[in-house]
Write a protein that holds these residues in place. Structure first.
Motif, PDB file in Angstrom:
ATOM      1  N   THR A  76     -34.223  23.666 -88.826  1.00 34.67           N
ATOM      2  CA  THR A  76     -35.506  24.133 -89.312  1.00 34.67           C
ATOM      3  C   THR A  76     -36.197  22.995 -90.036  1.00 34.67           C
ATOM      4  OG1 THR A  76     -36.644  25.810 -90.627  1.00 34.67           O
ATOM      5  CG2 THR A  76     -34.580  24.964 -91.508  1.00 34.67           C
ATOM      6  N   GLY A  77     -37.513  23.106 -90.109  1.00 27.91           N
ATOM      7  CA  GLY A  77     -38.285  22.139 -90.877  1.00 27.91           C
ATOM      8  C   GLY A  77     -38.808  22.754 -92.160  1.00 27.91           C
ATOM      9  N   LYS A  78     -38.382  23.985 -92.456  1.00 29.62           N
ATOM     10  CA  LYS A  78     -38.834  24.669 -93.660  1.00 29.62           C
ATOM     11  C   LYS A  78     -38.106  24.132 -94.882  1.00 29.62           C
ATOM     12  CE  LYS A  78     -39.854  28.897 -91.096  1.00 29.62           C
ATOM     13  NZ  LYS A  78     -39.549  30.333 -90.933  1.00 29.62           N
ATOM     14  N   ARG A  79     -38.653  24.437 -96.044  1.00 30.56           N
ATOM     15  CA  ARG A  79     -38.060  23.991 -97.304  1.00 30.56           C
ATOM     16  C   ARG A  79     -37.773  25.177 -98.213  1.00 30.56           C
ATOM     17  NH1 ARG A  79     -42.409  20.157 -99.746  1.00 30.56           N
ATOM     18  NH2 ARG A  79     -43.641  22.022 -99.280  1.00 30.56           N
ATOM     19  N   ARG A  80     -36.800  25.019 -99.088  1.00 32.76           N
ATOM     20  CA  ARG A  80     -36.467  26.095-100.022  1.00 32.76           C
ATOM     21  C   ARG A  80     -37.645  26.380-100.939  1.00 32.76           C
ATOM     22  NH1 ARG A  80     -30.875  24.713-102.727  1.00 32.76           N
ATOM     23  NH2 ARG A  80     -30.906  26.926-103.257  1.00 32.76           N
ATOM     24  N   ALA A  81     -38.444  25.342-101.235  1.00 33.82           N
ATOM     25  CA  ALA A  81     -39.610  25.551-102.088  1.00 33.82           C
ATOM     26  C   ALA A  81     -40.638  26.458-101.428  1.00 33.82           C
ATOM     27  CB  ALA A  81     -40.251  24.209-102.423  1.00 33.82           C
ATOM     28  N   ASP A  82     -40.547  26.583-100.107  1.00 36.01           N
ATOM     29  CA  ASP A  82     -41.461  27.445 -99.368  1.00 36.01           C
ATOM     30  C   ASP A  82     -40.848  28.797 -99.073  1.00 36.01           C
ATOM     31  OD1 ASP A  82     -42.390  24.525 -97.459  1.00 36.01           O
ATOM     32  OD2 ASP A  82     -43.326  25.373 -99.249  1.00 36.01           O
ATOM     33  N   GLY A  83     -39.710  29.073 -99.690  1.00 31.58           N
ATOM     34  CA  GLY A  83     -39.083  30.371 -99.511  1.00 31.58           C
ATOM     35  C   GLY A  83     -37.960  30.424 -98.501  1.00 31.58           C
ATOM     36  N   LEU A  84     -37.540  29.278 -97.978  1.00 32.54           N
ATOM     37  CA  LEU A  84     -36.446  29.265 -97.013  1.00 32.54           C
ATOM     38  C   LEU A  84     -35.174  29.829 -97.619  1.00 32.54           C
ATOM     39  CD1 LEU A  84     -35.087  28.249 -94.324  1.00 32.54           C
ATOM     40  CD2 LEU A  84     -34.569  26.148 -95.580  1.00 32.54           C
ATOM     41  N   VAL A  85     -34.549  30.751 -96.916  1.00 31.96           N
ATOM     42  CA  VAL A  85     -33.212  31.229 -97.241  1.00 31.96           C
ATOM     43  C   VAL A  85     -32.277  30.483 -96.304  1.00 31.96           C
ATOM     44  CG1 VAL A  85     -31.663  33.207 -97.350  1.00 31.96           C
ATOM     45  CG2 VAL A  85     -34.087  33.462 -97.955  1.00 31.96           C
ATOM     46  N   VAL A  86     -31.489  29.583 -96.860  1.00 34.57           N
ATOM     47  CA  VAL A  86     -30.808  28.572 -96.054  1.00 34.57           C
ATOM     48  C   VAL A  86     -29.894  29.170 -94.991  1.00 34.57           C
ATOM     49  CG1 VAL A  86     -29.204  26.630 -96.122  1.00 34.57           C
ATOM     50  CG2 VAL A  86     -30.962  26.864 -97.885  1.00 34.57           C
ATOM     51  N   LEU A  87     -29.180  30.216 -95.302  1.00 33.35           N
ATOM     52  CA  LEU A  87     -28.200  30.772 -94.360  1.00 33.35           C
ATOM     53  C   LEU A  87     -28.759  31.919 -93.515  1.00 33.35           C
ATOM     54  CD1 LEU A  87     -24.996  30.665 -96.583  1.00 33.35           C
ATOM     55  CD2 LEU A  87     -25.444  29.285 -94.563  1.00 33.35           C
ATOM     56  N   ALA A  88     -30.068  32.105 -93.533  1.00 33.71           N
ATOM     57  CA  ALA A  88     -30.683  33.186 -92.763  1.00 33.71           C
ATOM     58  C   ALA A  88     -31.116  32.678 -91.393  1.00 33.71           C
ATOM     59  CB  ALA A  88     -31.876  33.753 -93.521  1.00 33.71           C
ATOM     60  N   ALA A  89     -30.594  33.285 -90.347  1.00 32.64           N
ATOM     61  CA  ALA A  89     -30.855  32.813 -88.989  1.00 32.64           C
ATOM     62  C   ALA A  89     -32.338  32.851 -88.632  1.00 32.64           C
ATOM     63  CB  ALA A  89     -30.057  33.649 -87.994  1.00 32.64           C
ATOM     64  N   ALA A 141     -20.559  37.155 -83.320  1.00 32.97           N
ATOM     65  CA  ALA A 141     -19.479  37.834 -82.622  1.00 32.97           C
ATOM     66  C   ALA A 141     -20.067  39.022 -81.871  1.00 32.97           C
ATOM     67  CB  ALA A 141     -18.421  38.300 -83.623  1.00 32.97           C
ATOM     68  N   PRO A 142     -19.405  39.491 -80.832  1.00 32.37           N
ATOM     69  CA  PRO A 142     -19.918  40.630 -80.075  1.00 32.37           C
ATOM     70  C   PRO A 142     -20.182  41.833 -80.964  1.00 32.37           C
ATOM     71  CG  PRO A 142     -18.116  39.618 -78.897  1.00 32.37           C
ATOM     72  CD  PRO A 142     -18.172  38.949 -80.242  1.00 32.37           C
ATOM     73  N   GLY A 143     -21.388  42.395 -80.843  1.00 30.34           N
ATOM     74  CA  GLY A 143     -21.742  43.571 -81.608  1.00 30.34           C
ATOM     75  C   GLY A 143     -22.131  43.319 -83.043  1.00 30.34           C
ATOM     76  N   LYS A 144     -22.183  42.060 -83.428  1.00 28.32           N
ATOM     77  CA  LYS A 144     -22.532  41.722 -84.812  1.00 28.32           C
ATOM     78  C   LYS A 144     -23.776  40.856 -84.849  1.00 28.32           C
ATOM     79  CE  LYS A 144     -17.891  42.043 -86.781  1.00 28.32           C
ATOM     80  NZ  LYS A 144     -16.885  41.350 -87.643  1.00 28.32           N
ATOM     81  N   GLU A 145     -24.393  40.814 -86.014  1.00 24.50           N
ATOM     82  CA  GLU A 145     -25.570  39.981 -86.187  1.00 24.50           C
ATOM     83  C   GLU A 145     -25.166  38.507 -86.321  1.00 24.50           C
ATOM     84  OE1 GLU A 145     -28.540  43.168 -88.465  1.00 24.50           O
ATOM     85  OE2 GLU A 145     -27.924  41.309 -89.444  1.00 24.50           O
ATOM     86  N   ARG A 146     -26.102  37.659 -85.992  1.00 24.40           N
ATOM     87  CA  ARG A 146     -25.865  36.232 -86.160  1.00 24.40           C
ATOM     88  C   ARG A 146     -25.843  35.909 -87.646  1.00 24.40           C
ATOM     89  NH1 ARG A 146     -28.893  32.200 -82.112  1.00 24.40           N
ATOM     90  NH2 ARG A 146     -27.961  33.787 -80.746  1.00 24.40           N
ATOM     91  N   GLU A 147     -24.839  35.154 -88.071  1.00 27.61           N
ATOM     92  CA  GLU A 147     -24.687  34.855 -89.491  1.00 27.61           C
ATOM     93  C   GLU A 147     -24.595  33.354 -89.724  1.00 27.61           C
ATOM     94  OE1 GLU A 147     -21.061  36.220 -91.255  1.00 27.61           O
ATOM     95  OE2 GLU A 147     -19.802  35.471 -89.636  1.00 27.61           O
ATOM     96  N   GLY A 148     -25.108  32.931 -90.856  1.00 28.86           N
ATOM     97  CA  GLY A 148     -25.010  31.531 -91.237  1.00 28.86           C
ATOM     98  C   GLY A 148     -23.597  31.184 -91.643  1.00 28.86           C
ATOM     99  N   VAL A 149     -23.115  30.043 -91.184  1.00 34.59           N
ATOM    100  CA  VAL A 149     -21.755  29.596 -91.475  1.00 34.59           C
ATOM    101  C   VAL A 149     -21.763  28.397 -92.425  1.00 34.59           C
ATOM    102  CG1 VAL A 149     -19.637  28.661 -90.484  1.00 34.59           C
ATOM    103  CG2 VAL A 149     -20.909  30.438 -89.265  1.00 34.59           C
ATOM    104  N   ALA A 150     -22.440  27.345 -92.014  1.00 34.92           N
ATOM    105  CA  ALA A 150     -22.480  26.120 -92.812  1.00 34.92           C
ATOM    106  C   ALA A 150     -23.738  25.350 -92.462  1.00 34.92           C
ATOM    107  CB  ALA A 150     -21.252  25.250 -92.548  1.00 34.92           C
TER     108      ALA A 150
END
Length: 125
Positions: free
Chosen positions: A97-110, A38-47
């Motif tokens: 993304t091609g990253k994995r949670r085992a490699d430290g991926l935070v799923v909802l982090a842009a 949204a305007p003036g806000k950071e990009r956030e993970g939704v789904a």
């Protein structure tokens, strides 16, 4: 390449369905889904959905209202948005993304996603 469709304007309480079609090297994609800004806000993970099974991840603000689904054969994800609120107004972006949670991926982090669509506007009044 990611191509989004389905944005638009709707009254509060209404519904919209977003779609995102991926092309290119889709075999390496692990997570695919939707972010918003949204305007003036950071990009956030939704789904977000894990492309190898049906694990889904949602922001607390959309749980129970939004549903992500995937069509693996078409390399497409959809976001069904129900009970929309004015605070859902934002530009919605598809990302992979091609990253994995085992490699430290935070799923909802842009910042963890490296391919982005051009965005589709959702306006709730």
């Amino acid at each position: 390449q990611l191509v989004e469709s389905g944005g638009g304007s709707v009254q509060a309480g209404g519904s919209l369905r977003l779609s995102c079609a991926a092309s290119g090297n889709t075999a390496s994609v692990t997570y695919m889904g939707w972010f918003r800004q949204a305007p003036g806000k950071e990009r956030e993970g939704v789904a977000i959905t894990y492309t190898r099974d049906n694990n889904e991840f949602y922001a607390d603000s959309v749980k129970g209202r939004f549903t992500i689904s995937q069509d693996r054969a078409k390399n497409t994800v959809h976001l069904q948005m129900n009970s929309l609120k004015p605070e859902d107004t934002a530009m919605y972006y598809c990302a992979t993304t091609g990253k994995r949670r085992a490699d430290g991926l935070v799923v909802l982090a842009a910042g963890q996603y490296n391919y982005w669509g051009q965005g589709t506007q959702v306006t709730v009044s």
